[in-house]
Scaffold this motif. Structure first.
Motif, PDB file in Angstrom:
ATOM      1  N   THR A  31       0.806  -1.113  -0.011  1.00  0.00           N
ATOM      2  CA  THR A  31       0.002   0.063  -0.036  1.00  0.00           C
ATOM      3  C   THR A  31       0.848   1.330   0.065  1.00  0.00           C
ATOM      4  O   THR A  31       0.519   2.191  -0.508  1.00  0.00           O
ATOM      5  N   LYS A  32       2.144   1.222   0.472  1.00  0.00           N
ATOM      6  CA  LYS A  32       2.894   2.447   0.734  1.00  0.00           C
ATOM      7  C   LYS A  32       4.294   2.057  -0.015  1.00  0.00           C
ATOM      8  O   LYS A  32       4.822   1.055   0.151  1.00  0.00           O
ATOM      9  N   ALA A  33       4.646   3.358  -0.723  1.00  0.00           N
ATOM     10  CA  ALA A  33       6.059   3.152  -1.167  1.00  0.00           C
ATOM     11  C   ALA A  33       6.828   4.458  -0.729  1.00  0.00           C
ATOM     12  O   ALA A  33       6.194   5.558  -0.477  1.00  0.00           O
ATOM     13  N   LEU A  34       7.865   4.631  -1.145  1.00  0.00           N
ATOM     14  CA  LEU A  34       9.062   5.608  -0.593  1.00  0.00           C
ATOM     15  C   LEU A  34      10.092   5.572  -1.775  1.00  0.00           C
ATOM     16  O   LEU A  34      10.525   4.566  -2.106  1.00  0.00           O
ATOM     17  N   GLU A  35      10.165   6.953  -2.365  1.00  0.00           N
ATOM     18  CA  GLU A  35      11.079   7.019  -3.480  1.00  0.00           C
ATOM     19  C   GLU A  35      12.550   7.828  -2.955  1.00  0.00           C
ATOM     20  O   GLU A  35      12.003   8.926  -2.467  1.00  0.00           O
ATOM     21  N   PHE A  36      13.497   7.201  -2.871  1.00  0.00           N
ATOM     22  CA  PHE A  36      14.944   7.989  -2.275  1.00  0.00           C
ATOM     23  C   PHE A  36      15.480   8.607  -3.619  1.00  0.00           C
ATOM     24  O   PHE A  36      15.705   8.024  -4.519  1.00  0.00           O
ATOM     25  N   GLY A  37      15.719   9.812  -3.265  1.00  0.00           N
ATOM     26  CA  GLY A  37      16.085  10.581  -4.362  1.00  0.00           C
ATOM     27  C   GLY A  37      15.422  10.791  -5.462  1.00  0.00           C
ATOM     28  O   GLY A  37      15.790  10.551  -6.682  1.00  0.00           O
ATOM     29  N   CYS A  38      14.417  11.196  -5.264  1.00  0.00           N
ATOM     30  CA  CYS A  38      12.985  11.452  -6.020  1.00  0.00           C
ATOM     31  C   CYS A  38      13.111  12.459  -7.248  1.00  0.00           C
ATOM     32  O   CYS A  38      12.523  12.363  -8.200  1.00  0.00           O
TER      33      CYS A  38
ATOM     34  N   LEU B 145       4.365   5.344 -11.310  1.00  0.00           N
ATOM     35  CA  LEU B 145       4.049   4.508 -10.513  1.00  0.00           C
ATOM     36  C   LEU B 145       2.592   4.776  -9.387  1.00  0.00           C
ATOM     37  O   LEU B 145       2.331   4.062  -8.621  1.00  0.00           O
ATOM     38  N   GLN B 146       2.353   6.073  -9.674  1.00  0.00           N
ATOM     39  CA  GLN B 146       1.344   6.674  -8.875  1.00  0.00           C
ATOM     40  C   GLN B 146      -0.019   5.863  -8.528  1.00  0.00           C
ATOM     41  O   GLN B 146      -0.392   5.650  -7.375  1.00  0.00           O
ATOM     42  N   LYS B 147      -0.419   5.197  -9.393  1.00  0.00           N
ATOM     43  CA  LYS B 147      -1.788   4.504  -9.381  1.00  0.00           C
ATOM     44  C   LYS B 147      -1.691   3.050  -8.806  1.00  0.00           C
ATOM     45  O   LYS B 147      -2.580   2.606  -8.556  1.00  0.00           O
ATOM     46  N   TYR B 148      -0.258   2.610  -8.558  1.00  0.00           N
ATOM     47  CA  TYR B 148      -0.169   1.518  -8.072  1.00  0.00           C
ATOM     48  C   TYR B 148      -0.027   1.406  -6.354  1.00  0.00           C
ATOM     49  O   TYR B 148       0.025   0.332  -6.051  1.00  0.00           O
ATOM     50  N   PHE B 149       0.155   2.457  -5.705  1.00  0.00           N
ATOM     51  CA  PHE B 149       0.237   2.568  -4.245  1.00  0.00           C
ATOM     52  C   PHE B 149      -0.983   3.611  -3.557  1.00  0.00           C
ATOM     53  O   PHE B 149      -1.162   4.848  -4.277  1.00  0.00           O
ATOM     54  N   LYS B 150      -1.348   3.250  -2.431  1.00  0.00           N
ATOM     55  CA  LYS B 150      -2.020   4.074  -1.953  1.00  0.00           C
ATOM     56  C   LYS B 150      -1.359   5.592  -1.401  1.00  0.00           C
ATOM     57  O   LYS B 150      -2.058   6.616  -1.373  1.00  0.00           O
ATOM     58  N   GLU B 151      -0.058   5.416  -0.969  1.00  0.00           N
ATOM     59  CA  GLU B 151       0.772   6.455  -0.558  1.00  0.00           C
ATOM     60  C   GLU B 151       2.242   6.470  -1.034  1.00  0.00           C
ATOM     61  O   GLU B 151       2.720   5.331  -0.940  1.00  0.00           O
ATOM     62  N   ILE B 152       2.588   7.430  -1.591  1.00  0.00           N
ATOM     63  CA  ILE B 152       4.042   7.465  -1.983  1.00  0.00           C
ATOM     64  C   ILE B 152       4.775   8.711  -1.189  1.00  0.00           C
ATOM     65  O   ILE B 152       4.226   9.750  -1.425  1.00  0.00           O
ATOM     66  N   THR B 153       5.841   8.258  -0.398  1.00  0.00           N
ATOM     67  CA  THR B 153       6.624   9.350   0.211  1.00  0.00           C
ATOM     68  C   THR B 153       7.995   9.638  -0.696  1.00  0.00           C
ATOM     69  O   THR B 153       8.445   8.862  -1.205  1.00  0.00           O
TER      70      THR B 153
END
Length: 204
Positions: free
Chosen positions: A40-47, A56-64
């Motif tokens: 459900t949640k993802a994080l991009e490091f060095g976005c 990838l926006q539609k594949y996760f409930k929340e992205i940090t």
């Protein structure tokens, strides 16, 4: 990280068609692997400006989305507002120094950022701490090269790409099992071609 270098490049970052193309390629590779995982949640490091996360926006409930470049984060915030994206959480932060305000996540992904990090072990240790049990770490970056890729980058102190076995071993030491590795993109620069890999490791 050469923060000022990226601050200066932020405004025109998305004008590079190749950067958009490679984000699309790696997004498809990531989703093809983790599509059956109930994340459900993802994080991009060095976005940066969020090119990979927008794919990838539609594949996760929340992205940090985190970065140390204020210029990149400002551009990202403008894009989020313009497109009315409601599941992105952009944060200007260096998690290698302070991550207390960053929640645990199911997937961490990073594209062409890790080779800028001097202390790889510290980064991998931090990723392990931030991932939930059985979480996935997706690293997209340069295969080990001769140093010519960054020969015009001022004050570059990172790594000249990564040797596959060395990186897998470092991941193992930090609590990860490598479950996927593929070479799926090439950057053309300095009259040369530089292969990029995608490595996916599971927190064990």
């Amino acid at each position: 990280m050469i923060t000022s270098h990226f601050d200066k490049k932020a405004k025109n970052w998305d004008n590079n068609i190749e950067k958009i193309e490679r984000a699309s390629v790696f997004a498809k590779e990531i989703i093809n692997f983790i599509k059956s995982i109930k994340t459900t949640k993802a994080l991009e490091f060095g976005c940066g400006t969020g090119l990979l996360s927008f794919q990838l926006q539609k594949y996760f409930k929340e992205i940090t989305l985190i970065d140390t470049s204020e210029g990149m984060i400002n551009v990202l915030k403008e894009k989020i507002e313009a497109l009315k994206i409601n599941n992105f959480k952009p944060i200007l932060i260096d998690i290698l120094k302070d991550s207390k305000n960053i929640s645990k996540t199911d997937v961490i992904y990073t594209l062409m950022t890790l080779h800028h990090i001097e202390k790889i072990d510290k980064a991998l240790e931090k990723f392990s701490l931030l991932l939930n049990e059985n979480g996935y770490l997706c690293i997209a970056d340069l295969i080990e090269e001769d140093g010519s890729f960054h020969n015009t980058t001022p004050n570059f102190t990172g790594h000249n790409g990564f040797n596959k076995e060395t990186l897998i071993n470092m991941l193992s030491i930090n609590g990860f099992k490598t479950v996927h590795y593929t070479i799926c993109y090439q950057i053309k620069k300095n009259a040369k071609e530089y292969p990029l890999f995608l490595l996916i490791a599971k927190k064990i």
